[in-house]
Design a protein around this motif. Structure first.
Motif, short mmCIF file in Angstrom:
data_model
loop_
_atom_site.label_atom_id
_atom_site.label_comp_id
_atom_site.label_asym_id
_atom_site.label_seq_id
_atom_site.Cartn_x
_atom_site.Cartn_y
_atom_site.Cartn_z
N THR A 126 0.84 -1.18 0.00
CA THR A 126 0.00 0.00 0.00
C THR A 126 0.88 1.25 0.00
N ASN A 127 0.35 2.37 0.47
CA ASN A 127 1.12 3.61 0.57
C ASN A 127 0.54 4.46 1.69
N VAL A 128 1.24 5.53 2.01
CA VAL A 128 0.83 6.37 3.13
C VAL A 128 -0.58 6.91 2.92
N ALA A 129 -0.86 7.44 1.74
CA ALA A 129 -2.15 8.07 1.48
C ALA A 129 -3.30 7.08 1.66
N GLU A 130 -3.12 5.85 1.20
CA GLU A 130 -4.20 4.86 1.31
C GLU A 130 -4.44 4.47 2.76
N ALA B 34 -12.88 5.34 8.51
CA ALA B 34 -13.40 4.59 9.66
C ALA B 34 -13.64 5.46 10.88
N ASN B 35 -13.10 6.70 10.87
CA ASN B 35 -13.15 7.56 12.05
C ASN B 35 -13.57 8.97 11.66
N PRO B 36 -14.87 9.24 11.56
CA PRO B 36 -15.33 10.58 11.20
C PRO B 36 -14.74 11.64 12.11
N GLY B 37 -14.24 12.71 11.51
CA GLY B 37 -13.60 13.78 12.26
C GLY B 37 -12.09 13.73 12.21
N LEU B 38 -11.53 12.56 11.95
CA LEU B 38 -10.08 12.43 11.78
C LEU B 38 -9.68 12.98 10.42
N THR B 39 -8.57 13.70 10.36
CA THR B 39 -8.06 14.24 9.10
C THR B 39 -6.63 13.78 8.88
N ALA B 40 -6.12 14.03 7.69
CA ALA B 40 -4.74 13.64 7.37
C ALA B 40 -3.74 14.37 8.25
N GLU B 41 -4.11 15.54 8.76
CA GLU B 41 -3.21 16.29 9.64
C GLU B 41 -3.21 15.75 11.07
N GLY B 42 -4.12 14.83 11.35
CA GLY B 42 -4.22 14.28 12.70
C GLY B 42 -3.70 12.87 12.85
N ILE B 43 -3.01 12.37 11.81
CA ILE B 43 -2.47 11.02 11.84
C ILE B 43 -1.06 11.04 11.28
N ALA B 44 -0.18 10.26 11.85
CA ALA B 44 1.20 10.17 11.37
C ALA B 44 1.63 8.71 11.42
N LEU B 45 2.29 8.27 10.37
CA LEU B 45 2.70 6.87 10.25
C LEU B 45 4.20 6.75 10.49
N GLY B 46 4.59 5.62 11.08
CA GLY B 46 6.00 5.29 11.25
C GLY B 46 6.33 4.00 10.54
N ASP C 214 5.84 19.22 14.81
CA ASP C 214 6.98 18.30 14.85
C ASP C 214 6.54 16.84 14.74
N VAL C 215 5.27 16.58 14.48
CA VAL C 215 4.77 15.22 14.32
C VAL C 215 4.37 15.03 12.86
N SER C 216 5.05 14.13 12.17
CA SER C 216 4.78 13.94 10.75
C SER C 216 5.07 12.50 10.36
N ASP C 217 4.64 12.13 9.15
CA ASP C 217 4.87 10.78 8.66
C ASP C 217 6.36 10.49 8.55
N ARG C 218 6.72 9.27 8.96
CA ARG C 218 8.09 8.79 8.80
C ARG C 218 8.15 7.62 7.83
N CYS C 219 7.14 7.54 6.98
CA CYS C 219 7.10 6.56 5.89
C CYS C 219 7.17 7.32 4.57
N ARG C 220 7.83 6.74 3.59
CA ARG C 220 7.96 7.39 2.30
C ARG C 220 7.62 6.39 1.20
N GLY C 221 6.89 6.85 0.18
CA GLY C 221 6.62 6.00 -0.97
C GLY C 221 5.72 4.83 -0.61
N SER C 222 6.03 3.67 -1.18
CA SER C 222 5.22 2.48 -0.93
C SER C 222 5.46 1.98 0.50
N VAL C 223 4.42 1.37 1.07
CA VAL C 223 4.46 0.85 2.43
C VAL C 223 3.95 -0.59 2.40
#
Length: 217
Positions: free
Chosen positions: A149-153, A161-173, A198-207
């Protein structure tokens, strides 16, 4: 005892009942921080790295487990705020279905919980409450084969699955290309909010996501 605790907590996570919600009311006093991070570790990835070195968590099949509930400033976070006693054994037993390692439970209380302004029992009740706030997308409930998969997916699935959650409120490692952690940012009432700068995704490209670990029991 542990099996009963697992069953009761599983029922609370599966349904949104007033009885379950009543177990952990919001903290009564404002805590000395700006928001929370609920950090969820992808257990199959952790156990692949641990290589079975006696890790309690890796003896059974888990998917997302609670890494911790962390007080955060808008930039940075408090840690190791005071000397603390050990977590009572009854509370450890209660938390093991969510945080399946006594060592992890002790570590999180010492490093993060002691900075929350809550006592040990209230902190872990709030950890339960924060976890119940989040719905895990069906795609990651118990995958039987690796997921490409990838970060966006991944973020789209959590947002759906979680109404109210946005892309700015989640970060992947990630560890290399493998998903290792999902961090969800919550306000002090456990509503979804944007993460600090200072909280951001630490995954790049395909995951890639490892399949569920069958465990050894």
């Amino acid at each position: 005892m542990r099996a009963l605790a697992s069953l009761l907590l599983g029922l609370c996570l599966a349904v949104s009942s007033s009885a379950c919600r009543a177990e952990a009311p919001p903290a009564k006093a404002a805590a000395p921080f700006d928001y929370w991070i609920l950090a969820l570790s992808w257990s199959p990835e952790y156990c692949a790295s641990a290589k079975g070195n006696g890790e309690q968590q890796c003896e059974r099949s888990y998917q997302f487990v609670v890494h911790g509930l962390w007080p955060q400033y808008e930039i940075g976070y408090p840690r190791d705020c005071q000397r603390v006693d050990r977590v009572p054994s009854s509370l450890v037993e209660r938390m093991l279905p969510l945080m399946p390692s006594e060592r992890l439970i002790e570590h999180e209380w010492r490093k993060h919980g002691a900075c929350s302004g809550l006592d040990v029992k209230e902190y872990f009740l709030q950890t339960e409450r924060a976890r119940r706030r989040l719905v895990i997308p069906d795609a990651y409930a118990s995958p039987q084969k690796p997921i490409s998969t990838n970060v966006a997916e991944i973020e789209r699935n959590f947002i759906k699955a979680n109404p109210g959650l946005t892309a700015e409120g989640i970060a992947l490692g990630c560890k290399s290309r493998w998903l290792s952690e999902v961090r969800i940012c919550l306000n002090q009432e456990f509503g979804f909010r944007d993460c600090g700068r200072d909280v951001s995704d630490r995954c790049r490209g395909s995951v890639s996501i490892r399949p569920s670990n069958p465990g050894r029991r």
